[in-house]
Design a protein around this motif. Structure first.
Motif, PDB file in Angstrom:
ATOM      1  N   THR A 130      -7.295   5.427  -6.238  1.00  0.00           N
ATOM      2  CA  THR A 130      -6.860   4.536  -5.165  1.00  0.00           C
ATOM      3  C   THR A 130      -6.453   3.206  -5.779  1.00  0.00           C
ATOM      4  N   THR A 131      -5.425   2.601  -5.191  1.00  0.00           N
ATOM      5  CA  THR A 131      -4.944   1.314  -5.695  1.00  0.00           C
ATOM      6  C   THR A 131      -5.129   0.242  -4.632  1.00  0.00           C
ATOM      7  N   VAL A 132      -5.396  -0.956  -5.081  1.00  0.00           N
ATOM      8  CA  VAL A 132      -5.588  -2.068  -4.148  1.00  0.00           C
ATOM      9  C   VAL A 132      -4.947  -3.347  -4.692  1.00  0.00           C
ATOM     10  N   GLY A 133      -4.280  -4.039  -3.809  1.00  0.00           N
ATOM     11  CA  GLY A 133      -3.811  -5.395  -4.107  1.00  0.00           C
ATOM     12  C   GLY A 133      -4.399  -6.298  -3.036  1.00  0.00           C
ATOM     13  N   ALA A 134      -5.247  -7.232  -3.428  1.00  0.00           N
ATOM     14  CA  ALA A 134      -5.945  -8.066  -2.440  1.00  0.00           C
ATOM     15  C   ALA A 134      -5.337  -9.461  -2.398  1.00  0.00           C
ATOM     16  N   GLU A 135      -4.608  -9.736  -1.320  1.00  0.00           N
ATOM     17  CA  GLU A 135      -4.054 -11.083  -1.142  1.00  0.00           C
ATOM     18  C   GLU A 135      -5.179 -11.994  -0.668  1.00  0.00           C
ATOM     19  N   GLN A 136      -5.336 -13.116  -1.327  1.00  0.00           N
ATOM     20  CA  GLN A 136      -6.473 -14.000  -1.045  1.00  0.00           C
ATOM     21  C   GLN A 136      -5.994 -15.317  -0.447  1.00  0.00           C
ATOM     22  N   ALA A 149      -1.698 -13.789  -4.508  1.00  0.00           N
ATOM     23  CA  ALA A 149      -1.704 -12.320  -4.517  1.00  0.00           C
ATOM     24  C   ALA A 149      -1.517 -11.821  -5.951  1.00  0.00           C
ATOM     25  N   PRO A 150      -2.400 -10.923  -6.372  1.00  0.00           N
ATOM     26  CA  PRO A 150      -2.226 -10.304  -7.688  1.00  0.00           C
ATOM     27  C   PRO A 150      -1.388  -9.037  -7.543  1.00  0.00           C
ATOM     28  N   ILE A 151      -0.953  -8.485  -8.657  1.00  0.00           N
ATOM     29  CA  ILE A 151      -0.313  -7.173  -8.625  1.00  0.00           C
ATOM     30  C   ILE A 151      -1.421  -6.124  -8.511  1.00  0.00           C
ATOM     31  N   PHE A 152      -1.183  -5.120  -7.703  1.00  0.00           N
ATOM     32  CA  PHE A 152      -2.244  -4.147  -7.427  1.00  0.00           C
ATOM     33  C   PHE A 152      -2.668  -3.382  -8.687  1.00  0.00           C
ATOM     34  N   CYS A 153      -3.898  -2.869  -8.646  1.00  0.00           N
ATOM     35  CA  CYS A 153      -4.411  -2.007  -9.724  1.00  0.00           C
ATOM     36  C   CYS A 153      -5.435  -1.048  -9.107  1.00  0.00           C
ATOM     37  N   ASN A 189      -5.983  -6.367   2.367  1.00  0.00           N
ATOM     38  CA  ASN A 189      -6.324  -5.313   1.420  1.00  0.00           C
ATOM     39  C   ASN A 189      -5.208  -4.264   1.443  1.00  0.00           C
ATOM     40  N   ASN A 190      -4.285  -4.378   0.495  1.00  0.00           N
ATOM     41  CA  ASN A 190      -3.191  -3.394   0.404  1.00  0.00           C
ATOM     42  C   ASN A 190      -3.710  -2.167  -0.313  1.00  0.00           C
ATOM     43  N   TRP A 191      -3.491  -1.004   0.278  1.00  0.00           N
ATOM     44  CA  TRP A 191      -4.186   0.204  -0.185  1.00  0.00           C
ATOM     45  C   TRP A 191      -3.218   1.373  -0.322  1.00  0.00           C
ATOM     46  N   GLN A 246       2.746   8.887  -9.433  1.00  0.00           N
ATOM     47  CA  GLN A 246       3.328   9.128  -8.115  1.00  0.00           C
ATOM     48  C   GLN A 246       2.485   8.448  -7.035  1.00  0.00           C
ATOM     49  N   ASN A 247       3.103   7.520  -6.308  1.00  0.00           N
ATOM     50  CA  ASN A 247       2.428   6.879  -5.176  1.00  0.00           C
ATOM     51  C   ASN A 247       2.448   7.853  -4.003  1.00  0.00           C
ATOM     52  N   LEU A 248       1.261   8.262  -3.551  1.00  0.00           N
ATOM     53  CA  LEU A 248       1.196   9.317  -2.534  1.00  0.00           C
ATOM     54  C   LEU A 248       1.590   8.830  -1.146  1.00  0.00           C
ATOM     55  N   ASP A 252      10.724  -8.941   9.065  1.00  0.00           N
ATOM     56  CA  ASP A 252      10.413  -8.990  10.497  1.00  0.00           C
ATOM     57  C   ASP A 252       9.313  -8.005  10.869  1.00  0.00           C
ATOM     58  N   ARG A 253       8.639  -7.483   9.868  1.00  0.00           N
ATOM     59  CA  ARG A 253       7.619  -6.492  10.199  1.00  0.00           C
ATOM     60  C   ARG A 253       6.475  -7.148  10.952  1.00  0.00           C
ATOM     61  N   ASN A 254       5.721  -6.293  11.590  1.00  0.00           N
ATOM     62  CA  ASN A 254       4.675  -6.741  12.473  1.00  0.00           C
ATOM     63  C   ASN A 254       3.530  -7.386  11.690  1.00  0.00           C
ATOM     64  N   ASN A 299       5.147   1.705   1.477  1.00  0.00           N
ATOM     65  CA  ASN A 299       4.564   2.678   0.547  1.00  0.00           C
ATOM     66  C   ASN A 299       3.078   2.429   0.342  1.00  0.00           C
ATOM     67  N   LYS A 300       2.480   1.713   1.280  1.00  0.00           N
ATOM     68  CA  LYS A 300       1.052   1.381   1.210  1.00  0.00           C
ATOM     69  C   LYS A 300       0.612   0.932   2.592  1.00  0.00           C
ATOM     70  N   PHE A 301      -0.679   0.896   2.811  1.00  0.00           N
ATOM     71  CA  PHE A 301      -1.197   0.322   4.039  1.00  0.00           C
ATOM     72  C   PHE A 301      -1.802  -1.040   3.744  1.00  0.00           C
ATOM     73  N   GLU A 302      -1.612  -1.949   4.671  1.00  0.00           N
ATOM     74  CA  GLU A 302      -2.189  -3.279   4.511  1.00  0.00           C
ATOM     75  C   GLU A 302      -3.268  -3.461   5.572  1.00  0.00           C
ATOM     76  N   PHE A 303      -4.510  -3.493   5.127  1.00  0.00           N
ATOM     77  CA  PHE A 303      -5.639  -3.713   6.033  1.00  0.00           C
ATOM     78  C   PHE A 303      -5.882  -5.210   6.093  1.00  0.00           C
TER      79      PHE A 303
HETATM   80  P1  ADP Z   1       2.911  -9.716   1.890  1.00  0.00           P
HETATM   81  O1  ADP Z   1       2.300 -11.090   1.912  1.00  0.00           O
HETATM   82  O2  ADP Z   1       4.283  -9.666   2.390  1.00  0.00           O
HETATM   83  O3  ADP Z   1       2.022  -8.688   2.473  1.00  0.00           O
HETATM   84  P2  ADP Z   1       2.529  -9.817  -0.967  1.00  0.00           P
HETATM   85  O4  ADP Z   1       3.586  -9.611  -1.986  1.00  0.00           O
HETATM   86  O5  ADP Z   1       1.943 -11.166  -0.807  1.00  0.00           O
HETATM   87  O6  ADP Z   1       3.101  -9.252   0.391  1.00  0.00           O
HETATM   88  O7  ADP Z   1       1.345  -8.823  -1.258  1.00  0.00           O
HETATM   89  C1  ADP Z   1       1.516  -7.475  -1.323  1.00  0.00           C
HETATM   90  C2  ADP Z   1       0.361  -6.929  -2.114  1.00  0.00           C
HETATM   91  O8  ADP Z   1       0.394  -5.497  -2.064  1.00  0.00           O
HETATM   92  C3  ADP Z   1       0.441  -7.283  -3.599  1.00  0.00           C
HETATM   93  O9  ADP Z   1      -0.848  -7.578  -4.065  1.00  0.00           O
HETATM   94  C4  ADP Z   1       0.955  -6.000  -4.202  1.00  0.00           C
HETATM   95  O10 ADP Z   1       0.638  -5.837  -5.567  1.00  0.00           O
HETATM   96  C5  ADP Z   1       0.238  -4.985  -3.352  1.00  0.00           C
HETATM   97  N1  ADP Z   1       0.778  -3.621  -3.455  1.00  0.00           N
HETATM   98  C6  ADP Z   1       2.052  -3.237  -3.648  1.00  0.00           C
HETATM   99  N2  ADP Z   1       2.137  -1.902  -3.801  1.00  0.00           N
HETATM  100  C7  ADP Z   1       0.866  -1.418  -3.695  1.00  0.00           C
HETATM  101  C8  ADP Z   1       0.281  -0.125  -3.784  1.00  0.00           C
HETATM  102  N3  ADP Z   1       1.003   0.952  -3.996  1.00  0.00           N
HETATM  103  N4  ADP Z   1      -1.057  -0.038  -3.635  1.00  0.00           N
HETATM  104  C9  ADP Z   1      -1.806  -1.117  -3.417  1.00  0.00           C
HETATM  105  N5  ADP Z   1      -1.310  -2.345  -3.320  1.00  0.00           N
HETATM  106  C10 ADP Z   1       0.012  -2.512  -3.469  1.00  0.00           C
END
Ligand code: ADP
Ligand code: MG
Length: 695
Positions: free
Chosen positions: A187-193, A272-276, A320-322, A330-332, A431-433, A443-447
């Motif tokens: 599972t991958t997560v990018g956490a915007e703080q 926001a970091p790049i997800f890992c 919490n981007n997931w 491959q991103n599922l 313009d997304r919600n 390509n991910k869900f944002e919680f």
């Molecule tokens: P926004 O504020 O428009 O939601 P940001 O660019 O600030 O977008 O944040 C998006 C976050 O989602 C970043 O941390 C990014 O790395 C992360 N993200 C992108 N792709 C994925 C993925 N496949 N899985 C998890 N997180 C992801």
């Protein structure tokens, strides 16, 4: 230093390992990291020695097992590398044993196990999947914290287990779709703080901020965020300098700090970091929070991570981007280009939809804290109702599957041969919600529900486990099917029909949605106290126990701890309020009242008649309000006393919400009105104007 040289310079990462470890040791360690094979003792010894030498070169004298107890923050205990050789010499030593296992005294941490019988016998175990790093003068070794009797004592162990649930179940699904090459799903997560910055001297002058992290009093300033001039606004030099240092320090630790900008509220920002992987993202988010707080001091700033430091402007969350990704990249949750890939995408998408619908309350309660109650349910952050935003196009596709008809978005022949070809879905459009608590963003869900101060481990443990559980049900059904395509179509159809109620693309802040959600039978758990007790619902216990995340006793105990945390938090806030009211605000009001009444008196004693209207009115108002303030202080004191006398954990928490917290708001209303009347020089603490507009 160039960013390239800076990045990861304090991390014992793959480059360093490759350079410093003998080939066979390196390979053995990599296989432990990738495939979970146990680490042999002789390998651990060599790795430890290499780590130590490297860490000493980076200035380390100590090492610490770094772990994440249930407090939501991190813990560390440092041991030096020294080992005496005779009475006047030491050598620097670090063994494989010390690397792999530590024994901090665990007695003072909330255990989550059976606390009455719990002994202080916990150990920390090296987590080789999150790299070690040097911070200050210590080598930090990420570890999971467990007890000898098997209880989970931290947030990392269950997170790693939940990632394993997804791995096992998603791999079953991939095999069904004929994927023979992927070995692993993570599972991958990018956490915007989000966070606030304020001037340090104002912070120091506010007892409420120092003790509780939020302002307990404060009249609204004439300007808030209504002009929307702060969002993405230009960044002042002082804040820019802070952000630069923050980026650089995080880069050194291998945290991929990527995006920074001003947020909606004045003095609010985001990183926001790049997800890992979820595991590393969780460790990194802890570092982000720690460095945000710590480095602020260098710039005479204070960083506020509370969910609602200021009334009247937006609070802070942590998005919490997931997603899920295979070891071959491959991103599922990425819709593919071939029919099989599209069908596979839809199945994973449906698993998320079903899990969020079926376990809505379990997901909701992972973000249930006293601080987050100020956001969820107030019309700014996502509401407390769990729902999913998919966008019109994807929703249309799902509807057509449910109805078994063609749609504009689905090519003909869909039902016969699986999902033929999906249109290109819009990714992350502007313009997304933004009002949805759980949004599909291409390509991910944002919680979006998590509060800014919490550990993201909790939400991710539950997301991974519940989605993994749903995937296991799908795999059971499809593995046993006579005809895969037919069964897949039926499955998708059934899931959409049953769980589409959780999909909502409209405005989540509207009253209509609250009513509509109720009609749909969706839960609206407005406060933490509504949500937390649902932890112990049978289905929630079942899913967590089945996947060996927690035992039943641990769940009961965690539920109690969460309720107690809520009560403790409100109790501290109430006591802080009372102290400030008694010792700072009342004396200020009295002093100012004295000035006004002396002015009135001196006017009255003049030999000529002078208008005293202003003084009379002001004096009357001040007297009325300070009388009301006294009454509310008394009332609050009584409520706190009563709350303390309650013995049941739930009853007590409920009273803190319905009795104490409400009374706190009453007191605040009166004090905030007084603030608008009392002379600025008399008011004992910096006002919202200063806090928010003086960066
Ligand atoms: P926004 O504020 O428009 O939601 P940001 O660019 O600030 O977008 O944040 C998006 C976050 O989602 C970043 O941390 C990014 O790395 C992360 N993200 C992108 N792709 C994925 C993925 N496949 N899985 C998890 N997180 C992801
Ligand atoms: Mg963002």
């Amino acid at each position: 230093m160039r960013v390239n040289d800076l990045f990861g310079s304090m991390v014992f990462n793959d480059d360093v390992m490759r350079e410093r470890l003998p080939k066979h040791i390196y390979r053995s360690l990599k296989s432990t990291i990738k495939d979970n094979t146990p680490l042999k003792e002789d390998v651990a010894d060599v790795v430890a020695a290499a780590m130590k030498d490297w860490a000493i070169e980076k200035g380390a004298t100590h090492f610490t097992h770094w772990f994440q107890p249930m407090t939501g923050t991190t813990a560390e205990k440092h041991d030096s590398f020294i080992s005496p050789v005779d009475d006047s010499h030491v050598i620097m030593e670090f063994s494989g044993k010390e690397l792999v296992k530590g024994e901090p005294d665990a007695s003072s941490f909330p255990s989550g196990g059976l606390r009455a019988t719990f002994e202080a016998r916990g150990y920390t175990a090296w987590d080789p999947t999150s790299p070690a790093f040097v911070k200050g003068h210590s080598l930090f070794i990420p570890t999971a914290f467990c007890s000898y009797t098997g209880e989970v004592l931290d947030k990392k162990a269950p997170l790693l287990r939940s990632m394993e649930v997804i791995n096992t179940q998603a791999m079953r699904i991939l095999r069904l779709f004929g994927n023979t090459t992927a070995k692993h799903v993570t599972t991958t997560v990018g956490a915007e703080q989000e966070y606030f910055l304020i001037d340090r001297q104002y912070y120091e002058a506010r007892k409420d901020l120092r003790i509780t992290g939020r302002t307990l009093f404060g009249a609204k300033p004439p300007k808030g965020q209504e002009l929307e001039d702060h969002y993405f606004g230009s960044i002042s030099e002082r804040v820019a300098a802070y952000m630069k240092e923050l980026d650089e320090e995080l880069w050194k630790l291998g945290v991929t700090a990527k995006t920074k900008h001003s947020e909606a509220a004045p003095a609010q920002f985001e990183l926001a970091p790049i997800f890992c992987t979820s595991n590393i993202a969780c460790d990194h988010n802890q570092l982000v929070m720690e460095y945000m707080r710590k480095l602020a001091k260098h710039h005479d700033l204070a960083c506020l991570l509370h969910e609602k430091p200021f009334a009247g402007v937006n609070g802070s969350g942590k998005h919490n981007n997931w997603s899920m990704v295979t070891d071959d990249g491959q991103n599922l949750l990425e819709p593919g280009t071939s029919p099989e890939e599209n069908a596979q995408f839809l199945l994973f998408l449906c698993a998320v939809i079903q899990a969020v619908d079926e376990y809505a309350e379990l997901i909701r309660l992972t973000v249930a804290t006293a601080g987050n109650d100020h956001r969820l349910g107030a019309s700014e952050a996502p509401p407390a109702i769990m729902s999913i935003y998919l966008g019109d196009q994807l929703t249309d596709i799902l509807e057509s599957i449910e109805k078994g008809v063609k749609s504009n978005n689905v090519a003909a022949g869909f039902l016969k041969i699986g999902v033929n070809s999906l249109p290109v879905l819009p990714k992350d459009t502007t313009d997304r919600n933004r009002t949805s608590p759980f949004a599909f963003t291409g390509n991910k869900f944002e919680f979006r529900m998590p509060g800014s101060s919490i550990s993201i481990a909790g939400p991710n443990i539950v997301l991974n486990t519940t989605i993994g559980e749903v995937l296991s049900q799908y795999a059971d059904r499809l593995e046993g099917a006579d005809d895969f395509i037919t069964e897949l179509n039926t499955l998708l159809h059934d899931v959409i029909k049953q769980h589409k109620r959780v999909i909502f693309n409209g405005n989540n802040y509207s009253d209509e949605w609250v009513a509509e959600a109720e009609r749909r039978g969706l839960l609206n758990l407005r406060t933490a106290i509504d949500a937390i007790p649902l932890y112990v619902l049978k289905k929630n216990i079942d899913v967590l126990v089945k996947h060996k995340i927690f035992s039943e006793e641990e769940i009961h105990s965690r539920c109690e701890i969460l309720l107690e945390d809520y009560s403790k938090c409100i109790n501290i806030e109430a006591l802080t309020m009372l102290e400030i009211a008694h010792r700072e605000i009342m004396p200020a009001v009295i002093a100012y009242t004295k000035l006004v009444s002396e002015t009135l008196q001196s006017k009255l004693s003049l030999p000529i008649a002078i208008d005293t209207h202003a003084e009379t009115i002001l004096l009357t108002k001040l007297s009325q309000l300070s009388a009301a303030m006294t009454d509310h202080m008394d009332a609050l004191e009584n409520k706190v006393t009563h709350a303390k006398s309650l013995t049941g954990v739930y009853e007590s928490a409920k009273f803190y919400r319905d009795g104490v917290f409400l009374e706190m708001q009453e007191l605040r209303t009166v004090v905030d009105e007084l603030e608008t009347l009392v002379g600025e020089n008399y008011w004992p603490m910096p006002t919202y104007c200063k806090l928010l507009f003086d960066l």
